[in-house]
Design a protein around this motif. Structure first.
Motif, mmCIF file in Angstrom:
data_model
loop_
_atom_site.group_PDB
_atom_site.id
_atom_site.type_symbol
_atom_site.label_atom_id
_atom_site.label_comp_id
_atom_site.label_asym_id
_atom_site.label_seq_id
_atom_site.Cartn_x
_atom_site.Cartn_y
_atom_site.Cartn_z
ATOM 1 N N ILE A 1 3.140 -1.776 9.200
ATOM 2 C CA ILE A 1 4.425 -2.146 8.593
ATOM 3 C C ILE A 1 4.747 -1.289 7.368
ATOM 4 N N PRO A 2 3.844 -1.110 6.378
ATOM 5 C CA PRO A 2 4.184 -0.237 5.237
ATOM 6 C C PRO A 2 4.459 1.203 5.637
ATOM 7 N N VAL A 3 3.697 1.722 6.587
ATOM 8 C CA VAL A 3 3.917 3.101 7.030
ATOM 9 C C VAL A 3 5.278 3.232 7.696
ATOM 10 N N TYR B 1 3.699 13.486 4.342
ATOM 11 C CA TYR B 1 2.361 13.973 4.675
ATOM 12 C C TYR B 1 1.325 13.450 3.677
ATOM 13 N N SER B 2 1.645 13.476 2.389
ATOM 14 C CA SER B 2 0.709 12.998 1.374
ATOM 15 C C SER B 2 0.445 11.503 1.534
ATOM 16 N N PHE B 3 1.495 10.747 1.811
ATOM 17 C CA PHE B 3 1.344 9.299 1.966
ATOM 18 C C PHE B 3 0.469 8.970 3.166
ATOM 19 N N TYR C 1 -11.116 -1.669 -1.550
ATOM 20 C CA TYR C 1 -11.046 -0.978 -0.272
ATOM 21 C C TYR C 1 -9.586 -0.755 0.130
ATOM 22 N N THR C 2 -9.345 0.369 0.766
ATOM 23 C CA THR C 2 -8.049 0.589 1.391
ATOM 24 C C THR C 2 -8.062 -0.045 2.782
ATOM 25 N N PHE C 3 -6.906 -0.047 3.423
ATOM 26 C CA PHE C 3 -6.819 -0.666 4.746
ATOM 27 C C PHE C 3 -7.796 -0.046 5.731
ATOM 28 N N SER D 1 -4.272 0.244 -1.103
ATOM 29 C CA SER D 1 -3.679 1.293 -0.268
ATOM 30 C C SER D 1 -2.384 1.809 -0.866
ATOM 31 N N LEU D 2 -1.549 0.915 -1.373
ATOM 32 C CA LEU D 2 -0.279 1.343 -1.958
ATOM 33 C C LEU D 2 -0.492 2.119 -3.256
ATOM 34 N N ILE D 3 -1.423 1.664 -4.086
ATOM 35 C CA ILE D 3 -1.696 2.381 -5.340
ATOM 36 C C ILE D 3 -2.186 3.799 -5.049
#
Length: 300
Positions: free
Chosen positions: A276-278, A225-227, A247-249, A97-99
């Protein structure tokens, strides 16, 4: 001969009437302030309730606790979080997800910034049509785009790769961000570009050294917005990523739901961890977020 002006005497009723107007205005302002606070409080509770409810359900040890949430109070536990962190591919989902999200943010914002700046400052043939074409791409639903995008990524051998998914997300984020940043660049005076040319800067030098620092609020909005677009998208990620370790979250959450079973307690715990990351990314850009959302609308 002296002329004397006689001032009419003010009666007790008129004297008592004078201070009433400020008092009424004060009561009216206090009433408006109270009503505003009540509305904001209710709106805040409505916004926070789903989050609090999700956290509460994540503390229930059984998958069916959502059917009788009152019983959670007597058996709250953090076992769901321990299971998700230790017995699932949570850390692989986090890495993927972060990548993908950060890659989409960096590539998408730079592409949108250069596009928006070119249309804002340069009058090349077809510059208006370019922006309308970008806007036109937003009208197609995801279901229509999946098949041709899959064929393109397959020909480029980018299926099940982070780069392929980043490019797909950029195709969604760049058109909107280009319009957003074009409006923000319009608010920056042209004299700054002229001053850069006088100092001997090239167009790229003017853009990177003078314009981008001033456009930081707009870039923050485009980056956010992109993130968010890349972080929470499901359809493209579940179609183009074939390995469960990539897989992403948003796709990883689907592993808790099968045809005959749904582990909702684990889904709730994972959803809380996903937030939490968001939240951290939002905290980093929130200083410029409001400014960027409002400033770009002053010029078209």
């Amino acid at each position: 001969m002296t002329t004397t002006t006689v001032t009419p005497a003010t009666g007790p009723a008129e004297q008592a009437e004078a201070p009433r107007t400020p008092a009424r205005r004060g009561r009216r302002r206090a009433g408006n302030a109270l009503a505003s606070h009540v509305v904001l409080t209710v709106a805040s509770l409505v916004a926070l309730f789903p989050i609090a409810w999700l956290v509460f359900l994540s503390l229930g040890p059984d998958k069916d606790d959502y059917l009788h949430p009152g019983e959670i109070w007597g058996k709250m536990t953090f076992d769901n979080y321990s299971f998700v962190l230790q017995n699932t591919n949570f850390w692989e989902w986090l890495k993927s997800s972060l990548i993908v999200s950060l890659g989409t943010t960096v590539i998408g914002v730079m592409a949108a910034a250069t596009t928006g700046y070119a249309v804002s400052r340069m009058r090349f043939p077809g510059y208006r049509r370019l922006m309308w074409v970008l806007l036109l791409t937003q009208m197609f639903p995801i279901a229509v785009l999946i098949v041709p995008m899959y064929q393109i990524l397959s020909d480029l051998q980018l299926i099940d790769s982070y780069l392929g998914l980043v490019l797909v997300y950029c195709s969604t984020a760049v058109p909107y961000c280009a319009w957003l940043l074009k409006g923000y660049f319009d608010t920056i005076p042209f004299e700054i570009d002229e001053a850069g040319r006088v100092d001997g800067l090239s167009p790229f030098g003017t853009f990177f050294r003078l314009i981008l620092p001033l456009a930081r609020p707009g870039l923050a909005v485009a980056g956010f917005y992109s993130f968010i677009t890349a972080f929470g998208e499901v359809a493209f990620a579940s179609t183009f990523m074939l390995s469960d370790t990539k897989y992403t979250f948003a796709v990883g959450l689907q592993s808790f739901v099968s045809e005959h079973d749904a582990q909702r307690n684990l889904m709730a715990a994972t959803a809380v961890l996903i937030a939490i990351p968001v939240s951290a990314f939002f905290y980093l850009v929130q200083k410029n977020l409001v400014t960027g959302l409002t400033a770009g609308g002053t010029k078209g």
